[in-house]
Enzyme design. Structure first.
Site, short mmCIF file in Angstrom:
data_model
loop_
_atom_site.label_atom_id
_atom_site.label_comp_id
_atom_site.label_asym_id
_atom_site.label_seq_id
_atom_site.Cartn_x
_atom_site.Cartn_y
_atom_site.Cartn_z
N ASP A 198 0.96 -1.12 0.06
CA ASP A 198 -0.10 0.09 0.10
C ASP A 198 0.87 1.11 -0.22
O ASP A 198 0.42 2.36 0.45
CB ASP A 198 -1.09 0.11 1.18
CG ASP A 198 -1.74 -1.20 1.47
OD1 ASP A 198 -2.42 -1.44 0.52
OD2 ASP A 198 -1.75 -1.82 2.45
N GLY A 254 1.70 3.21 -2.71
CA GLY A 254 1.42 4.12 -3.52
C GLY A 254 2.02 4.00 -4.91
O GLY A 254 2.35 4.53 -5.77
N GLY A 268 -4.00 -3.91 -4.35
CA GLY A 268 -4.81 -3.14 -4.92
C GLY A 268 -4.21 -1.76 -5.13
O GLY A 268 -3.41 -1.23 -4.40
N HIS A 269 -4.28 -1.14 -6.39
CA HIS A 269 -3.76 0.10 -6.55
C HIS A 269 -4.84 1.04 -7.01
O HIS A 269 -5.90 1.01 -7.45
CB HIS A 269 -2.78 0.18 -7.87
CG HIS A 269 -1.46 -0.63 -7.82
ND1 HIS A 269 -0.94 -0.69 -6.74
CD2 HIS A 269 -1.06 -1.11 -8.93
CE1 HIS A 269 0.30 -1.41 -7.22
NE2 HIS A 269 0.36 -1.73 -8.50
N ARG A 276 -10.50 -2.72 4.97
CA ARG A 276 -10.03 -2.62 6.35
C ARG A 276 -9.16 -1.45 6.79
O ARG A 276 -8.44 -1.30 6.09
CB ARG A 276 -9.14 -3.98 6.62
CG ARG A 276 -10.13 -5.15 6.81
CD ARG A 276 -9.38 -6.39 7.09
NE ARG A 276 -8.17 -6.78 6.12
CZ ARG A 276 -7.55 -7.81 6.44
NH1 ARG A 276 -7.72 -8.51 7.38
NH2 ARG A 276 -6.40 -8.02 5.40
N ASP A 308 2.38 14.94 1.99
CA ASP A 308 1.46 16.01 2.30
C ASP A 308 0.68 15.53 3.42
O ASP A 308 0.00 16.24 4.11
CB ASP A 308 0.62 16.15 0.93
CG ASP A 308 0.03 15.16 0.48
OD1 ASP A 308 0.80 14.24 0.06
OD2 ASP A 308 -1.25 14.93 0.43
#
Length: 415
Positions: free
Chosen positions: A13, A15, A40-41, A298, A328
């Site tokens: 996760d 990015g 997942g992207h 989740r 950011d």
């Protein structure tokens, strides 16, 4: 011409989707080489969110070929659902005939095992990834190329189910009947066979023609089956070495390896997470970073940047360049921290020990900053944000060449 590689260097996760999306326009072929639809992207283009689980991120570029390699485990239902988001995929999407198939009983078995294990559960997504890889390793797997001969495939699945009838008794797994198997496999064949090819030859041919190839990893290095926080890991090789076995490309054909890391750390599921913050700061990171799983929804566990774990992953993968994502999200924190060492058995160490569960992070603190969102030049970042980035470079030994300052493609600093 060598193939470049993008790999996650935390617990997934990180990015990767945004970075692959931003790089893909310069490549002729983008390849996914391991994992399944548990990963997942999320890519944001002109404010529109696109979630990808199996299809490589290059699919957003009309002239780019996209390959699902032999190291991936493919759920046909999930793939077909994902394909509906796009038009005119023939000639743009290719699925390895050697990629293994996730069948319904793999998902049922995965979920049943997790439920029975209770406290000892890994925290999997329940998508059947582990059982499918288990069948592959035990030489009982079903490959996508077997959709070319439905009668033979149906017999093979029936034989497998008969040999594993105990699954129904122990785990309550529902086994499929012959008629349902035949119907499903015939439907998969009709819709997927136009995309199923020998992708290793496709990649060799592309390389011979001098085409540029980008390899896209899933999940993160700290979830690697060999080098992750075992047994709280995934079932595939998530490090750079998996790119070779998962595509058929030789090690000498791998070029630059870009490591992807968030400016803080997250983890989904159970297992060691040295810098996890259980208080208000962890909750704020989750809220500001929208840290909820793309696949499961989740909430992700959140904590400060672990430079020791990232340096470990950089060495595993041979990363000389890092992409630092979601800087950011740290805007507005009065103080931000980087883990620069661990306390382990009364000593300060700068490496990951065998028992990662037993470490306590040693932090270096930095003054917070107010605004980095949307900034596209490094020199325009707040002074303390630049110091934070330079400290990460110092400890990890890798250059932070890309910094993401927002979800859109344009919110990116390149150094």
């Amino acid at each position: 011409m060598k193939a470049d590689l993008v790999v996650g260097i935390q617990w997934g996760d990180e990015g990767k989707g945004k970075i692959v999306d931003s790089m893909a326009s310069a490549y002729d072929v983008v390849v996914r080489y391991q994992g399944g639809h548990n990963a997942g992207h999320t890519i944001v283009v002109d404010g529109k969110k696109i979630a990808l689980h199996l299809i490589p991120s290059g699919i957003l570029y009309a002239d780019c070929k996209n390959v699902i390699g032999n190291g991936v485990v493919v759920n046909p239902e999930a793939l077909l659902k994902e394909m509906k988001q796009f038009e005119a995929l023939e000639g743009r999407l290719f699925v390895s005939d050697k990629a293994h198939m996730i069948l319904p009983y793999h998902e049922m078995l995965d979920q049943a095992r997790e439920k029975l294990m209770e406290e000892r559960a890994i925290g999997t997504t329940g998508k059947g990834i582990g059982p499918a890889y288990s069948d592959k390793i035990s030489r009982n797997g079903i490959r996508m190329g077997e959709l070319r001969d439905i009668p033979k495939l149906v017999e093979k699945i029936m034989e497998y189910q008969e040999a594993h009838a105990y699954l129904s008794d122990i785990y309550g797994v529902k086994l499929l009947g012959r008629e349902e198997i035949t119907e499903r496999m015939s439907d998969y064949a009709k819709r997927l066979l136009p995309f199923i090819v020998d992708t290793t030859k496709l990649l060799w041919d592309a390389m011979d023609r001098g085409q540029r190839i980008l390899l896209e990893g899933a999940q993160g290095s700290m979830l690697d089956i060999d080098h992750g926080t075992y047994p709280f890991v995934t079932s595939s090789t998530t490090t750079a070495s998996g790119a070779c076995s998962g595509t058929g490309l030789a090690p000498k054909h791998i070029g630059e390896v870009v490591g992807i890391a968030k400016a803080y750390c997250t983890r989904v599921g159970n297992g060691p997470f040295p810098t996890e913050d259980f208080g208000s700061e962890g909750n704020l990171l989750r809220e500001k970073g929208k840290e909820f799983g793309t696949t499961t929804g989740r909430p992700r566990r959140c904590g400060w940047f672990d430079a020791i774990a990232v340096r470990h992953a950089c060495r595993l993968n041979g990363c000389e360049n890092l992409a630092l994502m979601k800087l950011d999200v740290l805007d507005g924190f009065p103080e931000v921290k980087v883990c620069v060492a661990y306390l382990y058995e009364g000593k300060e160490i700068d490496y990951i020990p065998y028992d990662c569960e037993g470490v306590t992070p040693v932090y270096k603190s930095f003054a917070g900053w107010d605004h980095s969102e949307g900034i596209r030049e490094f020199d325009a970042l707040p002074k303390s944000a630049k110091e934070y980035v330079l400290e990460i470079e110092k400890i990890t030994g890798a250059r932070v060449s890309i910094i993401s300052t927002g979800p859109d493609r344009k919110d990116t600093i390149r150094r």
